[in-house]
Design a protein around this motif. Structure first.
Motif, PDB file in Angstrom:
ATOM      1  N   LYS A   1       0.607  16.899  50.732  1.00  0.00           N
ATOM      2  CA  LYS A   1       0.672  15.428  50.649  1.00  0.00           C
ATOM      3  C   LYS A   1       0.637  14.784  52.029  1.00  0.00           C
ATOM      4  O   LYS A   1       0.070  13.707  52.193  1.00  0.00           O
ATOM      5  CB  LYS A   1       1.939  14.993  49.912  1.00  0.00           C
ATOM      6  CG  LYS A   1       1.833  15.092  48.413  1.00  0.00           C
ATOM      7  CD  LYS A   1       3.050  14.475  47.741  1.00  0.00           C
ATOM      8  CE  LYS A   1       2.852  14.381  46.250  1.00  0.00           C
ATOM      9  NZ  LYS A   1       3.983  13.740  45.584  1.00  0.00           N
ATOM     10  N   SER A   2       1.234  15.419  53.027  1.00  0.00           N
ATOM     11  CA  SER A   2       1.270  14.853  54.378  1.00  0.00           C
ATOM     12  C   SER A   2      -0.129  14.717  54.973  1.00  0.00           C
ATOM     13  O   SER A   2      -0.347  13.950  55.887  1.00  0.00           O
ATOM     14  CB  SER A   2       2.157  15.691  55.305  1.00  0.00           C
ATOM     15  OG  SER A   2       1.508  16.893  55.697  1.00  0.00           O
ATOM     16  N   LYS A   3      -1.082  15.460  54.427  1.00  0.00           N
ATOM     17  CA  LYS A   3      -2.470  15.415  54.880  1.00  0.00           C
ATOM     18  C   LYS A   3      -3.334  14.542  53.978  1.00  0.00           C
ATOM     19  O   LYS A   3      -4.543  14.492  54.112  1.00  0.00           O
ATOM     20  CB  LYS A   3      -3.055  16.823  54.953  1.00  0.00           C
ATOM     21  CG  LYS A   3      -2.375  17.680  55.984  1.00  0.00           C
ATOM     22  CD  LYS A   3      -2.513  17.052  57.362  1.00  0.00           C
ATOM     23  CE  LYS A   3      -1.854  17.864  58.432  1.00  0.00           C
ATOM     24  NZ  LYS A   3      -1.981  17.251  59.744  1.00  0.00           N
TER      25      LYS A   3
ATOM     26  N   ALA B   1       4.797  18.997  49.900  1.00  0.00           N
ATOM     27  CA  ALA B   1       4.995  18.047  51.000  1.00  0.00           C
ATOM     28  C   ALA B   1       3.964  18.251  52.104  1.00  0.00           C
ATOM     29  O   ALA B   1       3.443  17.274  52.666  1.00  0.00           O
ATOM     30  CB  ALA B   1       6.408  18.181  51.561  1.00  0.00           C
ATOM     31  N   ILE B   2       3.634  19.487  52.419  1.00  0.00           N
ATOM     32  CA  ILE B   2       2.620  19.771  53.451  1.00  0.00           C
ATOM     33  C   ILE B   2       1.269  19.211  53.020  1.00  0.00           C
ATOM     34  O   ILE B   2       0.586  18.532  53.783  1.00  0.00           O
ATOM     35  CB  ILE B   2       2.515  21.287  53.720  1.00  0.00           C
ATOM     36  CG1 ILE B   2       3.780  21.789  54.429  1.00  0.00           C
ATOM     37  CG2 ILE B   2       1.271  21.608  54.543  1.00  0.00           C
ATOM     38  CD1 ILE B   2       3.891  23.306  54.507  1.00  0.00           C
TER      39      ILE B   2
ATOM     40  N   ASP C   1      -1.447  23.386  59.147  1.00  0.00           N
ATOM     41  CA  ASP C   1      -0.083  23.198  58.655  1.00  0.00           C
ATOM     42  C   ASP C   1       0.352  24.357  57.747  1.00  0.00           C
ATOM     43  O   ASP C   1       1.484  24.831  57.845  1.00  0.00           O
ATOM     44  CB  ASP C   1       0.038  21.872  57.905  1.00  0.00           C
ATOM     45  CG  ASP C   1      -0.087  20.680  58.837  1.00  0.00           C
ATOM     46  OD1 ASP C   1      -1.096  20.595  59.545  1.00  0.00           O
ATOM     47  OD2 ASP C   1       0.828  19.853  58.867  1.00  0.00           O
TER      48      ASP C   1
ATOM     49  N   GLU D   1       8.221  22.224  49.314  1.00  0.00           N
ATOM     50  CA  GLU D   1       7.778  22.241  50.719  1.00  0.00           C
ATOM     51  C   GLU D   1       6.263  22.346  50.819  1.00  0.00           C
ATOM     52  O   GLU D   1       5.642  21.682  51.656  1.00  0.00           O
ATOM     53  CB  GLU D   1       8.452  23.397  51.473  1.00  0.00           C
ATOM     54  CG  GLU D   1       9.933  23.171  51.704  1.00  0.00           C
ATOM     55  CD  GLU D   1      10.663  24.392  52.224  1.00  0.00           C
ATOM     56  OE1 GLU D   1      11.592  24.208  53.023  1.00  0.00           O
ATOM     57  OE2 GLU D   1      10.314  25.529  51.826  1.00  0.00           O
TER      58      GLU D   1
END
Length: 73
Positions: A63-65, A60-61, A25, A57
């Motif tokens: 945290k998305s993982k 967010a990347i 990512d 941003e």
């Protein structure tokens, strides 16, 4: 064109396995020139060379993982 900015984050990316989960990512994120995580440092500092990506941003990347990231000033 905007100059590259260095963004730093305290994370909980503790090992190479954790880093590998966010690698694709971050590698493919628009606006990142280069990034790395110092897992030897207590704060597990993620350093991002930004050419347009924002602090939010990057957070967010990560945290998305399933990991945490907070900006270091």
């Amino acid at each position: 064109m905007e100059n590259n900015k260095e963004l730093k984050f305290k994370t909980n990316l503790n090992c190479g396995g954790c880093v590998s989960k966010v690698q694709a990512d971050l590698d493919n994120a628009e606006g990142i020139c280069h990034w790395n995580v110092d897992t030897n440092f207590d704060d597990k500092v993620l350093t991002v060379s930004s050419k347009g990506i924002t602090t939010d941003e990057v957070i967010a990347i990560v945290k998305s993982k399933g990991f945490k990231a907070e900006p270091l000033v």
